[in-house]
Design a protein around this motif. Structure first.
Motif: not given
Length: 744
Positions: A161-178, A735-738
């Protein structure tokens, strides 16, 4: 004929299969979801024409709400509640007054049609969700054991269905990184492959006042591969491999006596999970044949300061290694324009669990829970333990297997559809146990010169045994629906039987051993192992009346469902009275639940979508006397009376080409009230959590600012009592983040 024989042989010998035909398409780089066959193999017709209460969450909706685990679905689906407490082993789900805090789940989970048999593995991050489909109410006829409250089918993105790259970055309070990244490639029209990985980190929100460390810190990693081969229009093969590892703290339980989270021993949860599935499907003109099989391995370790106090009472460690195998074959008619449709299926599963669960008694626990009881009973000959710490050891091996066969028929007469289904399910479970303890104590006697040694008592307990339980049940379903003209939906009535398997209370063995030890000292009571450790299956009859409506003139869809559930031997988790160390699953006589669910999706003006879901449940004991108290007429604990989700999404185009836009999302989730005990003396009132996000989207990337619980609402997600002490877990604050998403 040769091809059919070839497929059957592959089904029997290939081992690990799953089949999913999702009608997906790409539109402006966004994965869209059609409602045809979103629940894959076992759905005969379109979702909105099924006599079934259901909620479909598309890829776009999941990304908008930031859903990466099943907890994100809580409240979005009416009457679906998955509280966030403890650690990722506590995957408790409640639907329509049905739920379980331990052992067997009440809601089934399938990811890419690979079933998860152990709810301890339910809570994990999933990268690139294509769709989430929640079917509410008993699904036992088609999906079998432990789906009496519903089933969740999650599908991940396909490289076809989908071809290519999918990337994601998330940061937030509480030291959240994904962070996540996925590569999707279609080598030809016949072959595709994808690989995705994700990493998450959380510093934590809750602090242990004893050592000033964050309790809910977490690190996790996941890897998923998907290979698809479609040699022609009839054959399909799909292999899905998933690895997941999580290492976290957890258990931020606040002692109500002090209002503090404060305990001295370490708490953590580690889990490694491996799943694999391979799809083999044959799609002929008149029928389709699908083989669904899977393998899953779980290796985890839960270690607790089980008293959750700053004193050294006792700790619990629970190490498990479980391997599960499933095999399912489904054959169904393919001629959807015919008046009669049919489906036959057969399933077998086997799972093997090895568990080591020692309870370590420490100084204060020995003094207050053992020595003081014995010395109060016989003060003339007091005792003193040899050491200030000793283990109560428990080892278990639990093999469980089952087989089942089922059939569903659908008869179409004009606008009427009549559905009947029946499943025969057999299951056998064996508990091999060993409980042992090596310790001792000194008896003293009073003399004129003071206490002097009188006699030493060696305690050498080594109990072994085997318990067996067999379960055989018939699970029927009947439904009738009227299809409204012009594709406007349907009106339906349904009755179905729900079923959840019985099992063994392994966490009670520490209490059994403790009471055995106390009886040697002439105090305490002796448990009957077979009675205290076993619990019966849970059964229910669900009566449902509902409608799906689509009003094209106002671009809206609606769903309304009313239900009544009569449940027998409902399984409840309780802490036995007194200074015990374990939890027990008990059967609570009869209960009943009734309520309704309402969902709406409205597009009142261009670029504005409003989504609403509301669920009401009234769940009470009809008859429940635990030998001490009569709880008849009381509300069931931990069941929310109301769930509410309201969302408004407005899209502001920034160019005429619509490849640049701002998306504004304001949403609110509401839950409650929730009674915390069978006496109904404590409860969490209804609370609402406000969330919002602003997303700037371009053709291949998006930038989002988001927030949850923006009003810092104070609420609790869990309550329990242990050793007569009461504990609560507070919900997270703001909770808040980007987050940044980039597709190439």
């Amino acid at each position: 004929m040769k091809r059919i024989k070839h497929i059957i042989l592959l089904c029997l010998f290939s081992g690990f299969t799953a089949h999913a035909e999702n009608s997906e398409k790409i539109e402006n780089g966004t994965i869209m979801l059609d409602e045809i066959n979103v629940t894959a193999v076992k759905q005969i017709d379109r979702m909105r024409e099924e006599p079934q209460a259901s909620t479909v969450i598309s890829n776009q909706e999941a990304e908008q709400l930031g859903i990466v685990t099943m907890r994100g679905v809580s409240d979005v689906v009416p009457n679906f509640y998955m509280p966030d407490y403890g650690s990722r082993i506590t995957s408790t789900i409640y639907v329509r007054g049905i739920g379980a805090r331990m052992d067997q789940p009440s809601v089934g989970l399938n990811v890419d049609n690979v079933p998860y048999l152990n709810k301890d593995a339910y809570d994990f991050d999933i990268t690139d969700i294509s769709s989430v489909v929640m079917l509410r109410g008993p699904q036992s006829t088609l999906y079998g054991r432990n789906t009496m409250a519903g089933v969740i089918n999650i599908t991940t993105l396909s490289p076809m269905v989908y071809q290519g790259w999918r990337t994601f970055l998330e940061v937030g309070n509480g030291g959240r990184v994904r962070v996540s990244a996925g590569w999707y490639h279609k080598f030809s029209e016949k072959t595709g492959f994808s690989v995705s990985a994700d990493y998450s980190h959380l510093k934590g929100f809750f602090t242990n006042e004893y050592n000033k460390e964050k309790l809910d810190k977490e690190n996790g990693f996941g890897l998923r591969t998907k290979f698809i081969w479609k040699p022609d229009q009839e054959l399909r093969m799909q292999n899905v491999l998933g690895l997941n590892y999580v290492r976290q703290g957890g258990y931020p339980y606040e002692y109500t006596g002090t209002g503090k989270i404060e305990y001295n021993d370490t708490c953590f949860y580690h889990r490694f999970t491996l799943t694999d599935g391979l799809t083999l499907g044959l799609n002929k003109e008149k029928f389709s044949l699908t083989n669904i099989a899977s393998v899953q391995h779980i290796d985890d370790n839960m270690t607790l300061d089980q008293d959750f106090l700053p004193e050294s009472y006792f700790t619990l460690t629970q190490k498990k290694k479980e391997t599960s195998l499933t095999e399912e074959i489904v054959v169904k008619s393919n001629e959807t324009d015919r008046k009669y449709l049919w489906m036959f299926g057969a399933m077998a599963f086997y799972k093997h669990l090895d568990m080591d669960a020692p309870v370590i008694f420490k100084d204060v626990g020995i003094k207050e829970l053992i020595e003081s009881h014995r010395n109060d009973a016989n003060p003339s000959f007091p005792i003193s333990w040899d050491t200030r710490t000793f283990p109560l050891n428990s080892l278990f091996t639990i093999p469980t297997w089952g087989i089942s066969a089922y059939h569903e028929s659908e008869l179409n007469i004009g606008n009427w559809e009549f559905t009947g289904a029946l499943r025969l399910d057999y299951e056998k479970s064996i508990l091999n146990f060993r409980s042992f303890c090596n310790t001792g104590y000194e008896i003293y006697q009073e003399t004129e010169s003071g206490l002097e040694p009188y006699r030493h008592v060696d305690i050498d307990i080594d109990d072994t045994g085997r318990l067996r339980k067999d379960f055989l049940t018939l699970l029927p379903k009947l439904a009738v629906s009227y299809i409204l003209p012009d594709n406007r939906g349907n009106i339906y009535a349904k009755v179905a039987k729900g079923y959840k398997a019985g099992g063994f209370n392994t966490q009670m063995f520490s209490d059994v051993l403790q009471q055995r030890l106390m009886s040697i000292m002439g105090i305490g009571s002796k448990y009957d192992v077979a009675d205290i450790v076993s619990y019966k299956p849970e059964k229910s009859w669900n009566y449902e009346l509902g409608t799906h409506l689509a009003v094209a003139e106002i671009k809206s869809t609606f769903e309304l469902t009313a239900f009544y559930i009569d449940c027998r031997d409902q399984q409840l988790t309780m802490f036995p009275d007194g200074t015990t160390t374990g939890r027990i699953m008990t059967n609570a006589g009869t209960t009943r639940s009734f309520g309704f669910e309402f969902s709406a999706s409205v597009n009142p003006v261009s670029n504005l979508d409003i989504n609403l879901s509301y669920g009401y449940t009234n769940a009470r004991f009809k008859k429940f006397f635990n030998g001490i108290y009569d709880y008849s007429g009381k509300y069931l604990p931990y069941i929310p009376s109301n769930t509410l989700f309201v969302q408004g999404v407005y899209v502001l185009p920034l160019t005429n080409k619509k490849d640049r836009q701002l998306v504004f999302d304001v949403n609110m989730r509401g839950t409650g009230s929730i009674y915390w005990n069978e006496e109904n003396s404590l409860k969490q009132d209804f609370y609402a959590l406000l969330g919002a996000s602003v997303t700037f989207k371009m053709k291949n990337w998006e930038f989002k600012l988001w927030g949850k619980n923006l009003t810092s609402t104070d609420y609790y997600t869990f309550y329990f009592k242990s050793m007569g002490n009461e504990f609560l877990q507070r919900g997270r604050g703001t909770e808040a983040g980007v987050s940044i998403r980039w597709n190439l």
